[in-house]
Design a protein around this motif. Sequence first.
Motif, PDB file in Angstrom:
ATOM      1  N   ALA A 128      29.504   8.058   6.906  1.00  0.00           N
ATOM      2  CA  ALA A 128      28.521   7.281   6.649  1.00  0.00           C
ATOM      3  C   ALA A 128      27.809   5.969   6.487  1.00  0.00           C
ATOM      4  O   ALA A 128      29.466   4.698   6.068  1.00  0.00           O
ATOM      5  CB  ALA A 128      28.488   7.676   4.522  1.00  0.00           C
ATOM      6  N   GLY A 273      30.407   5.016   1.266  1.00  0.00           N
ATOM      7  CA  GLY A 273      29.460   6.505   1.265  1.00  0.00           C
ATOM      8  C   GLY A 273      29.905   8.311   0.790  1.00  0.00           C
ATOM      9  O   GLY A 273      31.346   7.639   1.432  1.00  0.00           O
ATOM     10  N   THR A 274      28.920   8.687   0.919  1.00  0.00           N
ATOM     11  CA  THR A 274      29.733  10.192   1.640  1.00  0.00           C
ATOM     12  C   THR A 274      29.444  10.456   3.124  1.00  0.00           C
ATOM     13  O   THR A 274      28.046  11.191   3.754  1.00  0.00           O
ATOM     14  CB  THR A 274      29.201  11.398   0.714  1.00  0.00           C
ATOM     15  N   VAL A 300      25.046  10.282   3.124  1.00  0.00           N
ATOM     16  CA  VAL A 300      24.388   9.101   2.126  1.00  0.00           C
ATOM     17  C   VAL A 300      25.501   8.712   1.747  1.00  0.00           C
ATOM     18  O   VAL A 300      26.839   7.845   1.894  1.00  0.00           O
ATOM     19  CB  VAL A 300      25.520  10.328   0.594  1.00  0.00           C
ATOM     20  N   SER A 303      26.487   2.565  -1.922  1.00  0.00           N
ATOM     21  CA  SER A 303      26.076   1.798  -2.875  1.00  0.00           C
ATOM     22  C   SER A 303      25.933   0.664  -2.169  1.00  0.00           C
ATOM     23  O   SER A 303      26.301  -0.228  -1.994  1.00  0.00           O
ATOM     24  CB  SER A 303      26.366   1.758  -4.140  1.00  0.00           C
TER      25      SER A 303
END
Length: 664
Positions: A128, A273-274, A300, A303
């Motif tokens: 990610a 992230g994932t 994903v 942020s």
Amino acid sequence: MDAKGARGSARSGTPNRVPAQRKPAARSASRTTTRPTPRSTTRPAAQRSARAAGRPASQQRGGRRPPPPPARRPKLGHPQRRARAMFIGVCFVLSLFAVQLLRLQALDASAMAEQALGSRLTTVPVSAARGEIVDRSGVVLATSLERYNVTVDQTTVQLYKKYERDPVTGKKHEVTLGIAGAAAALAPVLGMDVATVEAKLTGTRRFAYITKGVTPEVWRKVDALGVTGIYPERTTQRSYPADGVGASVVGFVGKDNTPLAGLELKLNKLLTGTPGSQTYERDPQGRHIPTGDIAQKAAVPGSTVQLTLDRDLQWKAEQALAAKVKETGALSGTVVVMSVDGRILALANAPTFDPNVPAQSKPANLSNRALSEVYEPGSTSKVMTAAAALEEGVVTPSTPFEVPGEIHRAGKVFHDSHAHAVEALTFAGVLAKSSNVGTIMAGEKLAPTTMYSYLNKFGIGQPSGLAFPGESRGILAQPQDWSGSQRYTVLFGQGLSVNAVQAAGVYQTIANDGVRVQPELVAGTVDANGTLKPAAAPKQTRVVSAKTAATLRRMLEGVVSKDGTAPEAKIAGYRVAGKTGTAQRFDPTCGCYRGYTGSFIGMAPADDPQLVVAVTLQRPVRGYFGGTVAAPVFKDVMTYALQKMQIPPTGSKSPTIRLTPKDR
């Protein structure tokens, strides 16, 4: 012979003769061939009698053994029966095949298909993207670039083949190149030597890295070679496009995106992230089938974090500071630019480093000195003594003092920075001229516990609230632990330690009408739609009244007057209030005081403060007074900040500050 005679002959044991005509030759021959030859009846009588004695009476009748049963003739197989048997056997075998085929194609078809497909599938992780770090306007300070790790299945790369055209016949033929050929093809594309690549291809491991972090362009060239057993692993590489601006705040990551410093470390959970995954088919040689993608789980990204920093102002602060550090020969320096509500707009360090290649910098330069390095603030700390004395009502700006050049307290001699005769000064004059002796005379009117209470509320010896990696809370001992001399040194900024952000926070409190606001570096997070989710509101603490803060601001304007210690901090068109600091510097390498810390902290516009700028230089050797080494940097940075933030002059004039009792 009659019947009686015949029976008599049988009993006597004399054999009867059979007429020749009753035993035809043909039948006799037939019987001879089908029956076993009877045993001889010419055995001795004693032997016959012994055998007869062991036989039942029925077998002893007549005195000889009965003839054996006739042997059964073998029957020859019938052709039709044999054909039927073979046909049934073949049908049985074929029925077994049919049942198995039915099971595979009808009953277990999906399971077998999945098993076959599973042998061709491979799943690789998809990393990610790390979230971006942006400034208050959205300018990117840290981002992630698409990269690939080149991996190998060492058990299949040896099968690498290539079609070559025969120069004579012109026909293509298959040539096995193996590991050596694969290494020769890959090395120039990857920018590696052949021997190194060949060593990484050799072995029995199903997964190994050849190299990491190649660009998409390089991977496309590798993929075009069609080398068996070579696979991509998608990853990212952290990039800092602002040329290192804000490096000491943003921090940096390692080769595997492991956070190592700054906000990269502090905000790692938000930025991480994932991971996803990609499943695809491979051919028998282990090559990726382009149309064989089965499933893909999208990664994903982390942020996006928006800071309170202003990228342009940060750059200006770093440039001005670096120039002054070089000019004065200082060990290091810091600049803090803070809004009146506690938002940090710039947090500069010098020397600094390039976060894209942190290994090229000295380890000492990788930290954020504005938060990690503590020092005795010196005269900039006198504003806290002045605020406490004014708030407690023990002095007013016009309170007169007869200030000698030195004073004896607790068996120690304290003196001002310059030798002088007794001077008649107001308390405003004491602050403007930064008199240690005059500050002691005002501050000793307060009990040690009272003075400690104000220092504590100003945030000295307390965490700043930023929770920044490597941050120091400073040093402030409990009043009961103060030595006799420390009771007086804390009044003029020695015997306690602060970091640069804490020092700036004292002036933010005065600028904000006596309310200290916990400093902020993170404004919030930005979602995929670009909407900012603000961070939690910072903690606020009332330290002194708004009246005391306003009075103190007017007094601090006298510091930048022609009679003060920092006229070089004046900015045309703006009212400026501030304080110089020149303190002996404690050197941990020798455990002694060596050199000085020169500083200036001020605010503008003084009658309606919007910004605070704190400048600190550690151990400058070409000048060391705060008014000469730090005040010019303050003026440069504050002027730029006022223009950048579009803060106009108030238009009001500075009040007349009575520095001596004779002033009107």
